[in-house]
Design a protein around this motif. Sequence first.
Motif, PDB file in Angstrom:
ATOM      1  N   THR A  62      -0.742   5.684 -13.375  1.00 25.77           N
ATOM      2  CA  THR A  62      -0.269   4.899 -12.232  1.00 25.77           C
ATOM      3  C   THR A  62       0.159   3.511 -12.695  1.00 25.77           C
ATOM      4  O   THR A  62       1.224   3.022 -12.324  1.00 25.77           O
ATOM      5  CB  THR A  62      -1.377   4.799 -11.164  1.00 25.77           C
ATOM      6  OG1 THR A  62      -1.670   6.124 -10.695  1.00 25.77           O
ATOM      7  CG2 THR A  62      -0.966   3.919 -10.008  1.00 25.77           C
TER       8      THR A  62
ATOM      9  N   LEU B 233       0.835  -1.200   0.000  1.00 23.09           N
ATOM     10  CA  LEU B 233       0.000   0.000   0.000  1.00 23.09           C
ATOM     11  C   LEU B 233       0.869   1.249   0.000  1.00 23.09           C
ATOM     12  O   LEU B 233       0.556   2.229  -0.679  1.00 23.09           O
ATOM     13  CB  LEU B 233      -0.949  -0.006   1.196  1.00 23.09           C
ATOM     14  CG  LEU B 233      -1.880   1.192   1.335  1.00 23.09           C
ATOM     15  CD1 LEU B 233      -2.760   1.370   0.085  1.00 23.09           C
ATOM     16  CD2 LEU B 233      -2.763   1.044   2.579  1.00 23.09           C
TER      17      LEU B 233
ATOM     18  N   THR C 198     -10.373  -0.625  -6.310  1.00 24.55           N
ATOM     19  CA  THR C 198      -9.867  -0.228  -4.992  1.00 24.55           C
ATOM     20  C   THR C 198      -8.356  -0.461  -4.923  1.00 24.55           C
ATOM     21  O   THR C 198      -7.813  -1.263  -5.680  1.00 24.55           O
ATOM     22  CB  THR C 198     -10.526  -1.055  -3.869  1.00 24.55           C
ATOM     23  OG1 THR C 198     -10.150  -2.427  -4.024  1.00 24.55           O
ATOM     24  CG2 THR C 198     -12.042  -0.910  -3.866  1.00 24.55           C
ATOM     25  N   PRO C 199      -7.698   0.219  -4.006  1.00 29.57           N
ATOM     26  CA  PRO C 199      -6.274  -0.049  -3.814  1.00 29.57           C
ATOM     27  C   PRO C 199      -5.997  -1.528  -3.520  1.00 29.57           C
ATOM     28  O   PRO C 199      -5.044  -2.095  -4.044  1.00 29.57           O
ATOM     29  CB  PRO C 199      -5.897   0.840  -2.629  1.00 29.57           C
ATOM     30  CG  PRO C 199      -6.809   2.017  -2.787  1.00 29.57           C
ATOM     31  CD  PRO C 199      -8.120   1.397  -3.222  1.00 29.57           C
ATOM     32  N   ARG C 200      -6.853  -2.174  -2.729  1.00 27.43           N
ATOM     33  CA  ARG C 200      -6.646  -3.584  -2.417  1.00 27.43           C
ATOM     34  C   ARG C 200      -6.623  -4.429  -3.689  1.00 27.43           C
ATOM     35  O   ARG C 200      -5.738  -5.261  -3.877  1.00 27.43           O
ATOM     36  CB  ARG C 200      -7.721  -4.112  -1.472  1.00 27.43           C
ATOM     37  CG  ARG C 200      -7.509  -5.588  -1.100  1.00 27.43           C
ATOM     38  CD  ARG C 200      -8.657  -6.151  -0.256  1.00 27.43           C
ATOM     39  NE  ARG C 200      -8.968  -5.363   0.909  1.00 27.43           N
ATOM     40  CZ  ARG C 200      -8.351  -5.464   2.091  1.00 27.43           C
ATOM     41  NH1 ARG C 200      -7.349  -6.305   2.236  1.00 27.43           N
ATOM     42  NH2 ARG C 200      -8.732  -4.707   3.106  1.00 27.43           N
TER      43      ARG C 200
ATOM     44  N   LEU D 203       0.778   6.755  -6.737  1.00 31.47           N
ATOM     45  CA  LEU D 203      -0.410   7.576  -7.003  1.00 31.47           C
ATOM     46  C   LEU D 203      -0.070   9.063  -6.928  1.00 31.47           C
ATOM     47  O   LEU D 203      -0.477   9.850  -7.784  1.00 31.47           O
ATOM     48  CB  LEU D 203      -1.534   7.257  -6.008  1.00 31.47           C
ATOM     49  CG  LEU D 203      -2.330   5.990  -6.231  1.00 31.47           C
ATOM     50  CD1 LEU D 203      -3.205   5.702  -5.018  1.00 31.47           C
ATOM     51  CD2 LEU D 203      -3.175   6.094  -7.501  1.00 31.47           C
TER      52      LEU D 203
ATOM     53  N   PHE E 194     -11.290   4.063  -6.031  1.00 32.62           N
ATOM     54  CA  PHE E 194     -10.399   5.092  -6.551  1.00 32.62           C
ATOM     55  C   PHE E 194     -11.168   6.360  -6.893  1.00 32.62           C
ATOM     56  O   PHE E 194     -10.668   7.460  -6.714  1.00 32.62           O
ATOM     57  CB  PHE E 194      -9.636   4.587  -7.786  1.00 32.62           C
ATOM     58  CG  PHE E 194      -8.497   3.680  -7.442  1.00 32.62           C
ATOM     59  CD1 PHE E 194      -7.397   4.154  -6.748  1.00 32.62           C
ATOM     60  CD2 PHE E 194      -8.523   2.343  -7.803  1.00 32.62           C
ATOM     61  CE1 PHE E 194      -6.340   3.321  -6.422  1.00 32.62           C
ATOM     62  CE2 PHE E 194      -7.466   1.507  -7.500  1.00 32.62           C
ATOM     63  CZ  PHE E 194      -6.377   1.988  -6.796  1.00 32.62           C
TER      64      PHE E 194
ATOM     65  N   LEU F  57       1.944   1.874  -3.496  1.00 30.47           N
ATOM     66  CA  LEU F  57       0.839   2.428  -4.282  1.00 30.47           C
ATOM     67  C   LEU F  57       0.608   3.892  -3.941  1.00 30.47           C
ATOM     68  O   LEU F  57       0.434   4.718  -4.847  1.00 30.47           O
ATOM     69  CB  LEU F  57      -0.441   1.621  -4.062  1.00 30.47           C
ATOM     70  CG  LEU F  57      -1.670   2.132  -4.806  1.00 30.47           C
ATOM     71  CD1 LEU F  57      -1.435   2.184  -6.317  1.00 30.47           C
ATOM     72  CD2 LEU F  57      -2.891   1.286  -4.479  1.00 30.47           C
ATOM     73  N   ARG F  58       0.614   4.235  -2.678  1.00 33.76           N
ATOM     74  CA  ARG F  58       0.436   5.646  -2.287  1.00 33.76           C
ATOM     75  C   ARG F  58       1.483   6.535  -2.960  1.00 33.76           C
ATOM     76  O   ARG F  58       1.161   7.581  -3.511  1.00 33.76           O
ATOM     77  CB  ARG F  58       0.561   5.800  -0.773  1.00 33.76           C
ATOM     78  CG  ARG F  58      -0.614   5.327   0.003  1.00 33.76           C
ATOM     79  CD  ARG F  58      -0.382   5.557   1.485  1.00 33.76           C
ATOM     80  NE  ARG F  58      -1.523   5.123   2.262  1.00 33.76           N
ATOM     81  CZ  ARG F  58      -1.456   4.252   3.255  1.00 33.76           C
ATOM     82  NH1 ARG F  58      -0.300   3.742   3.627  1.00 33.76           N
ATOM     83  NH2 ARG F  58      -2.544   3.915   3.904  1.00 33.76           N
TER      84      ARG F  58
END
Length: 87
Positions: free
Chosen positions: A49, A8, A71-73, A15, A36, A11-12
């Motif tokens: 991304t 995560l 979703t990020p997941r 992004l 998102f 990803l942050r």
Amino acid sequence: MAHKEFTLDDLRRILIEAAGADEAVNLDGDILDTDFESLNYESLALLETGGRIEREYGISLDETTLSITHTPRSLIETVNGALAALV
């Protein structure tokens, strides 16, 4: 050969690099299951991304895959699946 896990935090960072961060959205919070769209990342930002993830991690992500990861997941799971396939 072990593969690097996509997290995560990864990803942050990507992004923010790809599309910046909306000041109204706290990416440091519990965002794993937040759409998102609710995070103010639209399809163009997700494509950017995805491109950054591909370059950094040496994988290929299908545009269709990016459009169905809401979703990020789900994106993290998709990336980690692609990384595992490299082994």
